[in-house]
Design a protein around this motif. Structure first.
Motif, mmCIF file in Angstrom:
data_model
loop_
_atom_site.group_PDB
_atom_site.id
_atom_site.type_symbol
_atom_site.label_atom_id
_atom_site.label_comp_id
_atom_site.label_asym_id
_atom_site.label_seq_id
_atom_site.Cartn_x
_atom_site.Cartn_y
_atom_site.Cartn_z
ATOM 1 N N TYR C 594 0.830 -1.212 0.000
ATOM 2 C CA TYR C 594 0.000 0.000 0.000
ATOM 3 C C TYR C 594 0.857 1.250 0.000
ATOM 4 C CZ TYR C 594 -3.620 -3.294 1.388
ATOM 5 O OH TYR C 594 -4.460 -4.339 1.429
ATOM 6 N N LEU C 595 1.914 1.202 0.752
ATOM 7 C CA LEU C 595 2.812 2.356 0.770
ATOM 8 C C LEU C 595 3.405 2.594 -0.613
ATOM 9 C CD1 LEU C 595 4.632 1.842 4.145
ATOM 10 C CD2 LEU C 595 3.326 3.839 3.463
ATOM 11 N N THR C 596 3.730 1.505 -1.292
ATOM 12 C CA THR C 596 4.264 1.652 -2.649
ATOM 13 C C THR C 596 3.262 2.339 -3.557
ATOM 14 O OG1 THR C 596 5.314 -0.448 -2.240
ATOM 15 C CG2 THR C 596 5.455 0.417 -4.475
ATOM 16 N N TYR C 597 1.997 1.874 -3.461
ATOM 17 C CA TYR C 597 0.975 2.523 -4.297
ATOM 18 C C TYR C 597 0.851 3.985 -3.926
ATOM 19 C CZ TYR C 597 -0.450 -2.350 -4.819
ATOM 20 O OH TYR C 597 -0.471 -3.677 -5.035
ATOM 21 N N PHE C 598 0.943 4.229 -2.624
ATOM 22 C CA PHE C 598 0.793 5.610 -2.173
ATOM 23 C C PHE C 598 1.888 6.500 -2.750
ATOM 24 C CE2 PHE C 598 2.287 8.573 1.157
ATOM 25 C CZ PHE C 598 1.258 9.470 1.084
ATOM 26 N N VAL C 599 3.122 6.029 -2.675
ATOM 27 C CA VAL C 599 4.232 6.844 -3.175
ATOM 28 C C VAL C 599 4.121 7.013 -4.680
ATOM 29 C CG1 VAL C 599 6.724 6.948 -3.424
ATOM 30 C CG2 VAL C 599 5.727 6.221 -1.285
ATOM 31 N N ALA C 600 3.763 5.929 -5.344
ATOM 32 C CA ALA C 600 3.604 6.026 -6.805
ATOM 33 C C ALA C 600 2.502 7.017 -7.142
ATOM 34 C CB ALA C 600 3.282 4.650 -7.372
ATOM 35 N N GLY C 601 1.443 6.980 -6.350
ATOM 36 C CA GLY C 601 0.340 7.914 -6.585
ATOM 37 C C GLY C 601 0.780 9.343 -6.375
ATOM 38 N N VAL C 602 1.580 9.552 -5.331
ATOM 39 C CA VAL C 602 2.074 10.914 -5.086
ATOM 40 C C VAL C 602 2.927 11.383 -6.256
ATOM 41 C CG1 VAL C 602 3.645 12.256 -3.654
ATOM 42 C CG2 VAL C 602 1.962 10.781 -2.590
ATOM 43 N N LEU C 603 3.731 10.489 -6.744
ATOM 44 C CA LEU C 603 4.557 10.829 -7.907
ATOM 45 C C LEU C 603 3.699 11.218 -9.098
ATOM 46 C CD1 LEU C 603 7.490 8.307 -8.157
ATOM 47 C CD2 LEU C 603 7.590 10.749 -8.557
ATOM 48 N N VAL C 604 2.726 10.398 -9.373
ATOM 49 C CA VAL C 604 1.866 10.652 -10.536
ATOM 50 C C VAL C 604 1.140 11.975 -10.369
ATOM 51 C CG1 VAL C 604 -0.174 9.843 -11.766
ATOM 52 C CG2 VAL C 604 1.617 8.238 -11.138
ATOM 53 N N LEU C 605 0.632 12.197 -9.159
ATOM 54 C CA LEU C 605 -0.083 13.452 -8.923
ATOM 55 C C LEU C 605 0.835 14.647 -9.097
ATOM 56 C CD1 LEU C 605 -2.417 12.862 -5.870
ATOM 57 C CD2 LEU C 605 -3.058 13.498 -8.164
ATOM 58 N N THR C 606 2.068 14.530 -8.607
ATOM 59 C CA THR C 606 3.025 15.616 -8.758
ATOM 60 C C THR C 606 3.276 15.897 -10.227
ATOM 61 O OG1 THR C 606 4.065 14.647 -6.846
ATOM 62 C CG2 THR C 606 5.222 16.446 -7.896
ATOM 63 N N LEU C 607 3.457 14.837 -10.979
ATOM 64 C CA LEU C 607 3.691 15.011 -12.414
ATOM 65 C C LEU C 607 2.500 15.693 -13.063
ATOM 66 C CD1 LEU C 607 5.407 11.661 -13.347
ATOM 67 C CD2 LEU C 607 6.380 13.951 -13.413
ATOM 68 N N ILE C 608 1.301 15.253 -12.677
ATOM 69 C CA ILE C 608 0.108 15.849 -13.279
ATOM 70 C C ILE C 608 0.040 17.334 -12.944
ATOM 71 C CG2 ILE C 608 -2.418 15.915 -13.102
ATOM 72 C CD1 ILE C 608 -2.317 12.871 -12.826
ATOM 73 N N ILE C 609 0.286 17.664 -11.657
ATOM 74 C CA ILE C 609 0.196 19.071 -11.257
ATOM 75 C C ILE C 609 1.247 19.900 -11.978
ATOM 76 C CG2 ILE C 609 0.540 20.636 -9.309
ATOM 77 C CD1 ILE C 609 -0.737 18.408 -7.598
ATOM 78 N N LEU C 610 2.429 19.349 -12.133
ATOM 79 C CA LEU C 610 3.494 20.134 -12.728
ATOM 80 C C LEU C 610 3.379 20.252 -14.238
ATOM 81 C CD1 LEU C 610 6.481 18.922 -10.602
ATOM 82 C CD2 LEU C 610 5.410 21.157 -10.566
ATOM 83 N N PHE C 611 2.944 19.204 -14.897
ATOM 84 C CA PHE C 611 2.958 19.236 -16.367
ATOM 85 C C PHE C 611 1.637 19.611 -16.997
ATOM 86 C CE2 PHE C 611 6.720 16.544 -15.764
ATOM 87 C CZ PHE C 611 7.602 17.263 -16.559
ATOM 88 N N VAL C 612 0.586 19.359 -16.297
ATOM 89 C CA VAL C 612 -0.707 19.590 -16.950
ATOM 90 C C VAL C 612 -1.191 20.997 -16.629
ATOM 91 C CG1 VAL C 612 -3.086 18.794 -17.163
ATOM 92 C CG2 VAL C 612 -1.243 17.163 -16.906
#
Lengths: 159, 102, 612
Positions: C594-612
């Motif tokens: 679950y922690l892995t999914y959480f960190v991956a999710g944070v990464l994805v969200l960061t990318l979305i916020i920064l690039f989109v």
């Protein structure tokens, strides 16, 4: 970019962090963790925030570490190699590192200089104003290190 | 001995600490190590607050105080849980305990 | 509000209140106490109706209000009491009261008279409401109310399978007509903007809408009337309805409820007239009259013969309306209600005293055992057959004259045959039941109780009295109107009736001509079966239901239901099950995952916020 002292502190922080995670003995890991937290306190002092640094030392390096030590005492320390799903973790953490750093450079964070705060001055202040506490703290830390070492060696021998 | 660095260097420090923390959080199997990792992550965040406070002369420092307090509490509760955990299951490896999964 | 309006509402309300009171009284004290409540309620209702009738001046009693409003959509309701409505209400309450009294004797062995009286009073209240309301929506409400009571009372002996099925059949068949009626009401409301009878009639008289639209609405409403008044082709339910208690048949299926269709057509007479729908009414009526009269000639059960006769007389009323003589139709409605109630109640007395033997040919010679009932029955038969000076003669002759004047040979021919056949089946029934050798059932019979005889005497006296007040009644109802009279038609009718009476007399009284030979012949038997079963209309309806509705439409709907609707429902379940089955695999229960999914999710969200 920072000067050589900064990078020394950097190396100590990251090194102690890695040791805290990778050390076989849980007790050494705890001690390494204390070193990490103290170094961060040093960074705070360097940033001209002595109160924050003091709190960091008191609460983290004092309170939390004692709690951790108590927990280790209750559980009993283990010498097993702390394994795990390392590949995934390394990939994710490297991604975070690269991403964060590159964005810190790419973003519009301005780099105007800090108020310089010399650790020499800090040392002078410690010696002049808080020398008593510093000395007591030094004794405590050295005693702690000594006792930890003694315990670990005894345990090793017992095994 | 002057500690001279710009904000990027400090950020690199805090990101490195974060990366190590995340690595530890995801790869260690012992709860205590995971707690160490969490503390590292919290300290990375605190460092950021302190750095920007120092740079811009804003009141971010106060958040760092709160964070330290909360982290201490969290460590206290977390370690208490670890002890109960150990008494209950005889080990502190979270991957092996899946009671909440039906 | 005016005093008379209050009394009008009170007349409707008292029956509903009385019905509930009768039920409660019967439930919590002695069961037969409900009879006294019912009789009192019936009498009060009748007196109130009489009060309204005597105080009704030149102008009708009108009161209208908004029942409920939804935004700009208003549903009106109210009362409109003119002479037609008040006469209908008098029939309903008067015969209803007599019927309640008669039931005391007829239902003596019954277990739950409070239920019986509850349903009966509820019925009378609905019937009074039906004739008093001012618009089609109100009429529809009470129309369904009388339909419900009819269903409940036909199935009163619900433990008998035949009774339960008959009730269901009556309900479904009348409801089939009502669906069309509801469609008619909706069309009228949407396209003409009003559902008030007087406004619709005024629109028709002013010619404010096209004849085709009027014809559509008229026919749709007329189908509802056909269902309720048991005309061709929706009549088989009336025959099966005879499974209920005879008192119920007398009140509901002879005197009042089945008249509702006739009343509706009479109420909307100018509308039907403008829409050219009356010719349809006339043809349906003539055909139904012919079917019913011939069916009555062949049937053997007392109550079913009377049911066929009811259908025939209702058809005659429709014919009268169809040929444009509303006065004749309504006058016949009134006379028919009186003599048919008399006949049914007398038949009820016979059946009750003969231990529920309904087959006329298994009785016989009853005159010796119950002479008063026999004579009263004879009065009813004479009125039914249209023998002067009984009331049936006057209205039936008027209908025949009006039909003759109208000039359509088909309608006139069928109507004439049906009208004169009354005498044949009427006397056939009387001779078979009351003369000849007494059977074992007849020997056990004895004279009816006084409580049953008194209502019969009242009705018998009325059949003789009504002709004396004919002019007054017609004047009260319709004002000055033209009454056609043809002496040659009268003579012809009476002659044919006399000849028919002679034939019946020879067959069933003297028994010099035997029907056995006729029945032995296959053709004769086929004809008898054909007539006995009401021209097999019931079988045809069943066939259509089974093969057309059930076989194709219902099957298709069922297919759609099981495969499309249920398929969609089950498919949703299966889809979510499949999704769950795949998604549950990421729920390992390991906190590190679950922690892995959480960190991956944070990464994805960061990318979305920064690039989109």
């Amino acid at each position: 970019m920072g000067n050589v002292y900064f990078w020394i502190i950097y190396a100590v922080i990251i090194g102690s962090a890695i040791i805290a995670l990778e050390a076989t003995s849980l007790l050494w890991a705890a001690i390494s963790f204390v070193v990490l937290l103290s170094e961060i306190a040093l960074v705070y002092f360097g940033l001209n925030m002595p109160v924050l640094g003091g709190v960091q030392l008191a609460i983290y390096a004092g309170g939390v570490t004692i709690l951790v030590l108590f927990a280790i005492m209750m559980i009993g320390e283990s010498y097993k190699k702390p394994g795990g799903k390392a590949v995934k973790a390394i990939v994710l953490s490297l991604l975070l590192l690269i991403l964060g750093t590159s964005f810190s450079f790419l973003s519009a964070i301005d780099t105007f200089p800090f108020k310089t705060f010399s650790t020499e001055t800090l040392g002078t202040v410690f010696v002049e104003k808080y020398s008593f506490f510093t000395i007591v703290l030094g004794f405590i830390v050295s005693a702690l290190l000594y006792m930890a070492n003694a315990i670990i060696t005894k345990k090793r021998e017992a095994k | 001995m002057l500690l001279e660095a710009d904000v990027h260097a400090y950020l690199f420090l805090s990101f490195s600490l974060l990366a190590v923390g995340v690595y530890g959080l995801l790869s260690r199997r012992s709860v205590i190590r995971m707690l160490f990792a969490i503390e590292m992550i919290i300290n990375a965040a605190n460092l950021n607050l302190a750095v920007f406070t120092a740079q811009r002369n804003v009141d971010g420092e106060i958040f760092a105080f709160f964070t330290i307090g909360l982290a201490a509490l969290e460590a206290a509760v977390g370690l208490a849980i670890v002890i109960v955990f150990y008494k209950r299951f005889g080990e502190v490896i979270p991957s092996k305990i899946r009671n909440l999964r039906w | 509000m005016e005093k008379l309006v209050w009394i009008t509402y009170l007349t409707i309300g008292i029956f509903f209140a009385g019905s509930i009171l009768a039920f409660l009284v019967g439930k919590f004290t002695d069961r037969w106490n409900s009879f006294w409540v019912a009789a009192l309620t019936g009498l009060t209702g009748f007196v109130l109706t009489c009060y309204v009738a005597f105080n009704l001046g030149e102008h009708p009693i009108v009161h209208k209000f908004n029942w409920f409003t939804f935004g700009s959509f208003k549903v009106p309701l109210g009362v409109y009491v003119d002479s037609l409505a008040v006469v209908m209400a008098l029939i309903a309450t008067g015969i209803g009261f007599l019927d309640i009294v008669f039931s005391k004797g007829y239902m003596e062995d019954d277990e739950s008279p409070h239920r019986y009286y509850f349903e009966k009073l509820f019925f009378i209240g609905s019937m009074v409401g039906l004739v008093f309301v001012t618009n089609l929506v109100g009429l529809y409400i009470f129309w369904e109310g009388v339909g419900l009571c009819s269903y409940l009372l036909i199935g009163y002996w619900y433990w008998k399978k035949s009774a339960a099925e008959a009730a269901l059949k009556a309900f479904v068949m009348t409801r089939f007509g009502d669906v069309f009626m509801l469609a008619g009401i909706i069309v009228a409301w949407v396209l003409l903007g009003t559902i008030d009878f007087q406004e619709l009639n005024a629109l028709a008289l002013a010619g404010a809408f096209s004849v085709k639209l009027g014809l559509l609405i008229s026919i749709l409403i007329f189908i509802g009337a056909v269902g309720k008044s048991a005309q061709f082709p929706l009549f088989p339910w009336l025959l099966d309805a005879m499974e209920g208690p005879t008192t119920v048949s007398a009140l509901i299926h002879a005197a009042t409820m089945v008249n509702a269709g006739v009343y509706l057509v009479a109420r909307m007479f100018p509308f039907f007239d403008y829409s050219h729908a009356l010719i349809v009414v006339g043809f349906v009526g003539a055909l139904s009259a012919f079917i019913a009269a011939t069916g009555a000639l062949a049937h053997t059960e007392i109550k079913k013969i009377l049911a066929f006769s009811t259908m025939e007389h209702l058809a005659l009323m429709f014919v009268a309306l169809g040929v444009g003589s509303a006065a004749a139709g309504i006058f016949h409605l009134m006379n028919h209600a009186i003599f048919k109630a008399l006949l049914f109640l007398a038949a009820g007395a016979v059946i009750h005293m003969a231990h529920h033997q309904k087959d006329a040919f298994k009785l016989g010679g009853l005159y010796k055992y119950m002479p008063q009932t026999a004579l009263l029955f004879l009065v009813g038969i004479l009125a039914l057959a249209g023998v002067p000076p009984f009331n049936g003669f006057f209205s039936k002759d008027w209908i025949l004259a009006a039909t003759y004047e109208y000039g359509n040979p088909v309608i006139f021919g069928l109507t004439f045959v049906a009208a004169v056949l009354c005498v044949a089946y009427g006397f056939r029934l009387w001779f078979v039941v009351f003369t000849g050798e007494p059977s074992e059932y007849s020997k056990k019979a004895r004279e009816a109780y006084p409580v049953m005889l008194v209502p019969l005497y009242v009705l018998a006296v009325l059949t003789i009295l009504v002709p004396f007040f004919k002019e007054k009644i017609i004047h009260f109802l319709f004002g000055e109107i033209h009454e056609p009279f043809f002496i040659n038609l009268l003579v012809a009718t009476l002659t044919v009736m006399f000849i028919l009476f002679g034939i019946v007399f020879l067959i069933y009284y003297k028994r010099v001509i035997s029907t056995a030979k006729f029945l032995a012949n296959p053709l004769g038997k086929a004809i008898n079966d054909f007539l006995y079963n009401g021209w097999f209309v019931d079988a045809v309806i069943k066939w259509i239901c089974r093969h057309v509705f059930y076989g194709s439409i219902a099957k298709a709907v069922e297919w759609v239901d099981t495969h499309v609707v249920d398929g969609a429902v089950n498919g949703t379940a299966r889809l979510s099950l499949a999704c769950w089955d795949r998604c549950r695999k990421i729920q390992t229960g390991d906190v590190v995952d679950y922690l892995t999914y959480f960190v991956a999710g944070v990464l994805v969200l960061t990318l979305i916020i920064l690039f989109v």
